[in-house]
Each structure stands twice: as structure tokens, then as C-alpha cells.
Design an enzyme around this catalytic site. Sequence first.
Site, PDB file in Angstrom:
ATOM      1  N   GLN A 126      66.799  75.138 126.880  1.00  0.00           N
ATOM      2  CA  GLN A 126      66.823  74.977 125.363  1.00  0.00           C
ATOM      3  C   GLN A 126      66.079  76.128 124.773  1.00  0.00           C
ATOM      4  O   GLN A 126      64.968  76.107 124.595  1.00  0.00           O
ATOM      5  CB  GLN A 126      66.318  73.694 124.938  1.00  0.00           C
ATOM      6  CG  GLN A 126      66.464  73.476 123.306  1.00  0.00           C
ATOM      7  CD  GLN A 126      67.596  73.710 122.682  1.00  0.00           C
ATOM      8  OE1 GLN A 126      68.876  73.120 123.228  1.00  0.00           O
ATOM      9  NE2 GLN A 126      67.796  74.536 121.529  1.00  0.00           N
ATOM     10  N   CYS A 127      66.805  77.105 124.374  1.00  0.00           N
ATOM     11  CA  CYS A 127      66.485  78.329 123.801  1.00  0.00           C
ATOM     12  C   CYS A 127      65.919  78.359 122.188  1.00  0.00           C
ATOM     13  O   CYS A 127      65.247  79.283 121.692  1.00  0.00           O
ATOM     14  CB  CYS A 127      67.041  79.596 124.294  1.00  0.00           C
ATOM     15  SG  CYS A 127      66.763  79.961 125.969  1.00  0.00           S
ATOM     16  N   PRO A 274      66.380  67.447 124.447  1.00  0.00           N
ATOM     17  CA  PRO A 274      65.710  66.947 123.242  1.00  0.00           C
ATOM     18  C   PRO A 274      66.531  66.850 121.957  1.00  0.00           C
ATOM     19  O   PRO A 274      65.972  66.604 120.744  1.00  0.00           O
ATOM     20  CB  PRO A 274      64.625  68.335 123.074  1.00  0.00           C
ATOM     21  CG  PRO A 274      65.232  69.361 124.039  1.00  0.00           C
ATOM     22  CD  PRO A 274      65.927  68.377 124.817  1.00  0.00           C
ATOM     23  N   TYR A 275      67.880  67.410 121.896  1.00  0.00           N
ATOM     24  CA  TYR A 275      68.783  67.450 120.753  1.00  0.00           C
ATOM     25  C   TYR A 275      70.016  66.650 121.157  1.00  0.00           C
ATOM     26  O   TYR A 275      70.199  66.239 122.059  1.00  0.00           O
ATOM     27  CB  TYR A 275      69.196  68.874 120.352  1.00  0.00           C
ATOM     28  CG  TYR A 275      67.918  69.761 119.772  1.00  0.00           C
ATOM     29  CD1 TYR A 275      67.616  69.452 118.411  1.00  0.00           C
ATOM     30  CD2 TYR A 275      67.085  70.587 120.532  1.00  0.00           C
ATOM     31  CE1 TYR A 275      66.540  70.165 118.022  1.00  0.00           C
ATOM     32  CE2 TYR A 275      66.271  71.119 120.242  1.00  0.00           C
ATOM     33  CZ  TYR A 275      65.690  71.167 118.645  1.00  0.00           C
ATOM     34  OH  TYR A 275      64.810  71.770 118.214  1.00  0.00           O
ATOM     35  N   GLY A 276      70.788  66.431 119.916  1.00  0.00           N
ATOM     36  CA  GLY A 276      71.972  65.871 120.021  1.00  0.00           C
ATOM     37  C   GLY A 276      73.107  66.661 120.861  1.00  0.00           C
ATOM     38  O   GLY A 276      73.463  66.161 121.774  1.00  0.00           O
ATOM     39  N   GLY A 277      73.057  67.869 120.192  1.00  0.00           N
ATOM     40  CA  GLY A 277      73.974  68.902 120.795  1.00  0.00           C
ATOM     41  C   GLY A 277      73.173  70.137 120.667  1.00  0.00           C
ATOM     42  O   GLY A 277      72.422  70.554 119.619  1.00  0.00           O
ATOM     43  N   MET A 278      73.780  71.212 121.585  1.00  0.00           N
ATOM     44  CA  MET A 278      73.300  72.486 121.348  1.00  0.00           C
ATOM     45  C   MET A 278      74.294  73.392 121.505  1.00  0.00           C
ATOM     46  O   MET A 278      75.074  73.269 122.628  1.00  0.00           O
ATOM     47  CB  MET A 278      72.021  72.855 122.053  1.00  0.00           C
ATOM     48  CG  MET A 278      71.592  74.471 122.262  1.00  0.00           C
ATOM     49  SD  MET A 278      71.018  75.033 120.475  1.00  0.00           S
ATOM     50  CE  MET A 278      71.517  76.496 120.331  1.00  0.00           C
ATOM     51  N   HIS A 303      80.664  68.959 115.508  1.00  0.00           N
ATOM     52  CA  HIS A 303      79.323  70.080 114.963  1.00  0.00           C
ATOM     53  C   HIS A 303      79.272  71.096 115.760  1.00  0.00           C
ATOM     54  O   HIS A 303      79.199  72.489 115.536  1.00  0.00           O
ATOM     55  CB  HIS A 303      78.108  69.241 114.690  1.00  0.00           C
ATOM     56  CG  HIS A 303      76.989  69.904 114.022  1.00  0.00           C
ATOM     57  ND1 HIS A 303      76.820  69.949 112.812  1.00  0.00           N
ATOM     58  CD2 HIS A 303      76.182  70.699 114.824  1.00  0.00           C
ATOM     59  CE1 HIS A 303      75.598  70.612 112.825  1.00  0.00           C
ATOM     60  NE2 HIS A 303      75.430  71.213 113.658  1.00  0.00           N
ATOM     61  N   ASP A 383      60.190  75.100 115.003  1.00  0.00           N
ATOM     62  CA  ASP A 383      60.389  73.726 115.426  1.00  0.00           C
ATOM     63  C   ASP A 383      59.520  72.585 114.622  1.00  0.00           C
ATOM     64  O   ASP A 383      60.171  71.635 114.384  1.00  0.00           O
ATOM     65  CB  ASP A 383      59.762  73.727 116.704  1.00  0.00           C
ATOM     66  CG  ASP A 383      60.846  74.226 117.918  1.00  0.00           C
ATOM     67  OD1 ASP A 383      62.124  74.520 117.525  1.00  0.00           O
ATOM     68  OD2 ASP A 383      60.472  74.549 118.943  1.00  0.00           O
TER      69      ASP A 383
HETATM   70  N1  BES Z   1      71.679  74.260 116.696  1.00  0.00           N
HETATM   71  C1  BES Z   1      71.195  72.676 116.580  1.00  0.00           C
HETATM   72  C2  BES Z   1      70.287  72.405 117.342  1.00  0.00           C
HETATM   73  C3  BES Z   1      68.859  73.038 117.097  1.00  0.00           C
HETATM   74  C4  BES Z   1      68.731  73.435 115.924  1.00  0.00           C
HETATM   75  C5  BES Z   1      68.110  73.396 118.093  1.00  0.00           C
HETATM   76  C6  BES Z   1      67.151  73.985 115.776  1.00  0.00           C
HETATM   77  C7  BES Z   1      66.865  73.946 118.200  1.00  0.00           C
HETATM   78  C8  BES Z   1      66.582  74.374 116.972  1.00  0.00           C
HETATM   79  C9  BES Z   1      72.373  71.871 116.903  1.00  0.00           C
HETATM   80  O1  BES Z   1      73.683  72.436 116.557  1.00  0.00           O
HETATM   81  C10 BES Z   1      72.331  70.671 116.136  1.00  0.00           C
HETATM   82  O2  BES Z   1      72.457  70.904 114.647  1.00  0.00           O
HETATM   83  N2  BES Z   1      72.196  69.493 116.618  1.00  0.00           N
HETATM   84  C11 BES Z   1      72.339  68.260 115.800  1.00  0.00           C
HETATM   85  C12 BES Z   1      73.588  67.596 115.869  1.00  0.00           C
HETATM   86  C13 BES Z   1      74.116  66.885 114.850  1.00  0.00           C
HETATM   87  C14 BES Z   1      73.821  67.481 113.347  1.00  0.00           C
HETATM   88  C15 BES Z   1      75.626  66.588 114.897  1.00  0.00           C
HETATM   89  C16 BES Z   1      71.287  67.157 116.607  1.00  0.00           C
HETATM   90  O3  BES Z   1      70.775  67.652 117.835  1.00  0.00           O
HETATM   91  O4  BES Z   1      71.086  66.250 116.021  1.00  0.00           O
HETATM   92 ZN    ZN Z   2      74.201  72.803 114.344  1.00  0.00          ZN
END
Ligand code: BES
Ligand code: ZN
Length: 609
Positions: A126-127, A274-278, A303, A383
Site C-alpha cells: 500500500q504505497c 487498510p483501505y476500502g479500495g486503492m 470510486h 496519513d
Molecule cells: N486513494 C484512496 C485510498 C487512500 C487515500 C490510500 C489516501 C492512502 C492514502 C481510495 O481511492 C479511496 O478513497 N478509498 C476509499 C473508498 C471509498 C471512498 C469508496 C476507502 O478506502 O474508504
Molecule cells: Zn479515492
Amino acid sequence: MAPVDPHSFTESTQPATTDIALTLYFDFPSSTIHASALFTLQTPHSGPFFLDTRSLTIHSALHADEAIPFSLSTTSDPIKGTLLTLTLSNHSSFILTFSTSPSSSALQWLLPPQTCNKTHPYVYTQCQAIHARSIFPSHDTPARRIRYSAILNIPSELSAVMAANHVTRRPPRDDDAASLASLNLNWCSQDRVVEEFVMEQPVPPYLFAFAVGQLGNREVGPRTRVYAEEGSAVLDSAAKEFEGTEEMIREGEKLFGEYDWERFDLLVLPPSFPYGGMENPKMVFLTPTVIKGDGSGAQVVAHELAHSWTGNLITNKTNEHFWLNEGFTTYAERRIVEAVQGEKRATLNVGIGWRGLNEEIERFKDNLEFTKLKNNQQGIDPDDVYSQVPYEKGFQFLFRIERQVGRSAFDEFLKKYIAKFKFQSIDTDTFLDFLKENIPGIEKQIDLVLWTEGTGIPSDAYEPELIVYKTIVSLANEAATGRMPGEDEVADWQGQEWELYLDNLPKSIEASQIVALDSRHKLSESKDYEVKVSFLQRAISCGCKEYYGEVEKTLKAVGRMKYLRPLYTALVKGSEEDKVFAKRVFSEARECYHPIAQSVVVSIFSKHM
Ligand code: BES
Ligand code: ZN
């Protein structure tokens, strides 16, 4: 000398890296990657040349077998990491050899018992925001873009995926690893295999991504496969949940222009993701918690898909302009959801977002800087200030412009914006200049400076008016007078409706009402983590001890920060007993979290204890 980004040592006067060729040897027993990287610079350079690193050991720097002087700074910056300085003499390329550390902040190494099938290890990256530097030395700023190739040497019972084109899987060859010879690796051993990848489009380093494990896949569309651990039930349920992906890609193309990344594959990670999606290009990474069996996981896919244009094609220049990535993507996500699932689903999302935005403004009431779209992050770890503000205030700003100019004019503007800036990294002013140029007079109708530089929520923001939304919010407000929703009122509620209801419950609600709500609707046991966590957060705040078993189970089952944050925060704001409970659970669960999530929990503890 001028740094281009508060989160990087990259200097504007030093040439950019255009290409990196990586050779990576995965040593699972020691949770280490031994690696080499051939860097190609835009122009030859003499003198100091800076790269970002974090917890890397550098073994050598060479050009055509000649050593290049290098040094790691003796002190590390807590946010930026450790500066690597090479002293170049008209070099336009060089090779570094290095090793990662088991504590690399981008990597989670899972032992077999921590995976679904329990038999094979797993590692994934997870970068974003600034963790690529803990895998390889880099100009780790979204202001710089690189093309790369990668050769991964892994145990032959595993397979590798990357956010890049897969070239081949083949036996290892001696000549692959000439640059790693001094490390005496078992490169060509019988039980190893090589997977090769190439990323031909220039991408910011935070989009570098791989996963290695025992992976299987299912075809779900002409350019989409879902990947997950082989043999886990996830693979089939994910294939079902995401069967509408191609339709969403087509909607994205209608809105923003052609999809430029060829494939759109999905990787469902272990629950510690750690995230919903990347939005890793060509291969989005997803938490398994988005698979709920009702197709609602498609919202997260919408998204991450939208990022293919907003974020991955047009990239924020630094994290101070993060709203350009997330605000645009949230807007685009809702347009896609509206097109494929209808206005009601999209409006409920806007409503949940509206509540979230108001809560974040409250969270930052002593630190108003982070209620601004464009903000100052000098000395700030991105973060630590991650919030809904760039998403929801960004969405509100763009929706405000849409309401001013009308949907079709705004759609035309968006297409033009993407076409103009694709494969570039831009800042807020560049966007505003383009907006003013293309929609003359807009600055007289909307206070653009207030929206982008002001604190809080401007008064011309929009709370949804649709009746489905209003009904749920007023039902939640009525809980203050003791009225709880009747069976008939909630009969057709799905996760989103419950989430909206729970998020809008008044602070004054009594513990007995929480218990009554649960005994009727079984929210604490919901399979939908959005609902479950929202409920448990309330239960903690009301001091309902009977749910702490469920809280502990949740904190040990998932590592998505969206769930860890509210639960740990509610606990550490509670009684002494709650704090002790939080500490114990964290000490037992910590090993199972990704390093980024571990740091976030540590930082929640340090703020409140
Ligand atoms: N790019 C983000 C995740 C992220 C943000 C990782 C900042 C590290 C630093 C990703 O696109 C995101 O916004 N994920 C959301 C999904 C949701 C808004 C549908 C999440 O993980 O909750
Ligand atoms: Zn996003």
C-alpha cells in the site's frame, strides 16, 4: 534548491527519473525483499542527487561496474524518511542494490495462519500516500511520474500480480540477477519462479503496487478479472458482487472519455487491507468487506474506477491538493452510481457523505487548516490528517459548479479538463485557471477562493432534498424524543439506509434505546461492516458494555482503518476501563494490521491517553 513537495526530498533542480527497472527477490522467511533498480534520468547530472528512502539498506551504487559515491543521512525525518544522496558525474543512469526491512511501511507480510487458506504466506503493498520509498529509493512525490518494469523472483507455489501489464511467468535465469550477484541469493533454485511486468504509462510512485500469494482468478468482463486467494469462498462471491463492472467502465467512458489503461482487474485482499479500495492502475485493490452479497460493493469499485481518470490520469501535484484526486473522484463515483443503480442510491451516498463532512469539521475544530480543500502540510504526515474533507467538500465544490452551469455544460467541461491535463500532475490554481478560462465569469457566481482556501463548509453547499433522505434523517432525529422506527418503516432498508439512520442519531440518545434498536434489528451482528461499526461506535459512546465482545471480535477480524479509527477513538475517549480494553485488544490484534494501520492506531492512542 527548492523541494517540490513538503513530503519528499526531491529537488526541482535535479533531473527526474523517467524509468526504473526493478529486480526483486522475495525472501518470505525473513520478510525481506532483496533488490536492484536501474534508474534512467531525464538528463545527465553532475553533483548531489537526492532520493527518498525509508528503512532501506543500500548495498551499492554503480554505473557500468564503477562505484558511485552515496550516503544515507544519519538522521531520519519522522515523515519524509531517510535522504539518500548520490554524487553523480555526468551520469544519466545508475544501478542501486538494496534490501527492504521487515518493518517497511508499505508492506504487509502475512504468515500462512493469517491468510484465508492458512497454507501459504502472502505479501502486498500500500504505497499511497508516501510509502513507495520503503520498497525502493525514489522521487516519492506525485509531482514526478515514472515508467517501470519489474522482475519478481518468488516461491514457485505462489503467483504475483502487479498494477502493470503481466509479461510472462518463467523459470529464473542467471542473467536476470547479475546486479544482485553480491547478495548470494538462491535466484535459480528449483523451487523459485520469475514473474515479469511492465508499466508503460508514466505513473506517480504512489501507484506502484504488487501482491504475492496463492492467488486464483475469475473472469467477470471483457477487461476484468477478479483475483483473490485460491480456494477461498471470496473468489466466487466477488465474481458475483462485481459482475456489473463492465457497465460501470462504459459509464465512466461516457463521462470522461476513453479508458486508457487497457485492463481493469480487481484484487480482493485479506481482511487486514487498510483501505476500502486503492486505485492501483490496471488492478484495483479492495478489502473483502466490500463484498456484501447485494451488489453494494459496486460503489467502492465505481470510486476506484473513477480514479482511472481523476487521480491516475490527472494527479494531484502534492498531498496539499489531494482534493483534486478525491473530490473529483467522489463526484465521478456518484455519477456512475446514479447511472447504474439510480438516483436514490446516489442520493443516499451524498447524504452519508454530508453527515461525514459535518463530523470531520467538528473533528478538526481546533485545527481548521484541515477543513480547507487546499491546505498546508509542511511537517504533517498525510496519513495523520486523512479525512472526508477532500472527498466530501471537494464533491460539494464540484456539485456547486454543476448546479451553476448545468449538467451538460459541466460534463463538457470535465471531458475537456481530462483531455487537457492527462498524464500530468497539477495543483489547485491550475484547475481554477482552467475553470475560469472555460467558464467565463464563474468567479463572480461562486466564491472560488472561499471554496478552495476557506475553512468549514460554505453556505452554498448542498444537503440532499430527496424524500428518501429526509425521511430517514427526521426518523433519526425523532429518537431524541424516544420514538424508534417501526417494522414497516424499515422493512425495505438496506445497509445505506441504516448507516444514514445511525449516523444521524442524536448524541443524547440513551443506552436503553441502543439496546432496544439492536434487539429488534440485530445491527451489532450485521454482515455489513458499515452498519455494524456505526452501531458499535454508538454502543461504546453510550457505555453499553454488552457489545464489547462484538467490538473486540470486529477489531480482530478486520484491518480497514475506516472501522478501526471510529472504534478505537470511541474507546479511548471513554472511561479508564475502556482505555485499558482498547490497549489490550490492540496489543493482541496489532500483528494482524498493516503497518500503516498500526501507526494510525498508535497516533489515536497518543492523542487521547
Ligand atoms: N486513494 C484512496 C485510498 C487512500 C487515500 C490510500 C489516501 C492512502 C492514502 C481510495 O481511492 C479511496 O478513497 N478509498 C476509499 C473508498 C471509498 C471512498 C469508496 C476507502 O478506502 O474508504
Ligand atoms: Zn479515492
